[in-house]
Design a protein around this motif. Structure first.
Motif, PDB file in Angstrom:
ATOM      1  N   ARG A 192       1.051   4.197  -2.847  1.00  0.00           N
ATOM      2  CA  ARG A 192       0.816   5.615  -2.517  1.00  0.00           C
ATOM      3  C   ARG A 192       1.974   6.486  -2.988  1.00  0.00           C
ATOM      4  NH1 ARG A 192      -1.239   3.478   2.234  1.00  0.00           N
ATOM      5  NH2 ARG A 192       0.701   3.839   3.342  1.00  0.00           N
ATOM      6  N   SER A 249       2.765   6.961  -8.182  1.00  0.00           N
ATOM      7  CA  SER A 249       1.462   7.101  -8.842  1.00  0.00           C
ATOM      8  C   SER A 249       1.403   6.313 -10.150  1.00  0.00           C
ATOM      9  CB  SER A 249       1.136   8.572  -9.086  1.00  0.00           C
ATOM     10  OG  SER A 249       2.117   9.150  -9.920  1.00  0.00           O
ATOM     11  N   HIS A 286       0.725   2.787  -9.223  1.00  0.00           N
ATOM     12  CA  HIS A 286      -0.669   2.673  -8.790  1.00  0.00           C
ATOM     13  C   HIS A 286      -1.603   2.621  -9.995  1.00  0.00           C
ATOM     14  CE1 HIS A 286      -4.504   4.186  -6.955  1.00  0.00           C
ATOM     15  NE2 HIS A 286      -4.210   3.170  -6.165  1.00  0.00           N
ATOM     16  N   SER A 292       0.830  -1.210   0.000  1.00  0.00           N
ATOM     17  CA  SER A 292       0.000   0.000   0.000  1.00  0.00           C
ATOM     18  C   SER A 292       0.857   1.249   0.000  1.00  0.00           C
ATOM     19  CB  SER A 292      -0.917   0.007   1.215  1.00  0.00           C
ATOM     20  OG  SER A 292      -1.816  -1.047   1.160  1.00  0.00           O
ATOM     21  N   SER A 293       1.903   1.234   0.784  1.00  0.00           N
ATOM     22  CA  SER A 293       2.814   2.372   0.856  1.00  0.00           C
ATOM     23  C   SER A 293       3.493   2.608  -0.488  1.00  0.00           C
ATOM     24  CB  SER A 293       3.860   2.123   1.945  1.00  0.00           C
ATOM     25  OG  SER A 293       4.823   3.131   1.944  1.00  0.00           O
TER      26      SER A 293
END
Length: 198
Positions: free
Chosen positions: A116, A119, A122, A112-113
């Motif tokens: 974040r 980008s 992600h 998750s880190s």
């Protein structure tokens, strides 16, 4: 509920939001079913649990609170004849089960880190996994392999321009001798481009 894992503990006489019910612990998740309907109202896997809290031994209410990583919390009030003993049994079993899922939690937090912070990664995750092109496991396996490839070797150097030798000028003296004045950078570039064979 018990499809997710084998039943480990079942504790009747546990209230949630003033409703009587039964707390269920399996090898993979925890759940609570309402007594009147028997339907499972609450159910989630252990890796979603951030921590557990219990009421003080001196408190008149025997409670267990589960706090999830997303900030949600669930309070369970044990009302049976041996409420304190049952709560402690649930607490100890949960402690063992949560420690087994701690590695999964730390991996989940690291992933998750990473999403974040990056980008573009992600967006790639949303494009590939969100559309069902690959599974999350395949995505992270590929990502892990790429990171290990980058860490295992030497630091990757930037490429050289294709005409890096064009700047080297030859000097001719009167004896038909040709001299090249090479800088340290040019020599290093030559050896990077044409490493010696052993």
């Amino acid at each position: 509920m018990e499809e997710g894992g084998s039943a480990l503990l079942r504790v009747p006489g546990v209230r949630h939001k003033k409703q009587d019910g039964t707390l269920h612990l399996t090898s993979s998740e925890i759940g609570w079913s309402e007594e009147s309907s028997g339907l499972v109202q609450i159910s989630f896997p252990y890796h979603l649990i951030k921590c557990q809290r219990v009421s003080a031994e001196s408190s008149s209410k025997v409670q267990l609170q589960l706090i999830l990583h997303n900030g949600a919390s669930y309070n369970f009030h044990f009302t049976g004849d041996s409420a304190r003993q049952e709560r402690n049994q649930v607490k100890e079993l949960l402690q063992r089960l949560l420690s087994g899922h701690a590695v999964a939690n730390s991996e989940l937090q690291a992933k998750s880190s990473l999403l974040r912070r990056d980008s573009s990664l992600h967006q790639l995750y949303k494009d590939l996994v969100g559309r069902g092109i690959i599974t999350p496991e395949e995505f992270w396996a590929n990502r892990l392999n790429k990171e290990q490839d980058g860490k295992s070797g030497e630091k990757q150097l930037s490429g050289l321009p294709s005409a890096f030798l064009a700047d080297v000028q030859a000097e001719v003296d009167g004896c038909n001798a040709v001299k090249y004045n090479l800088t340290a950078d040019t020599i290093e570039a030559i050896f990077r481009t044409y490493p010696s064979d052993e």
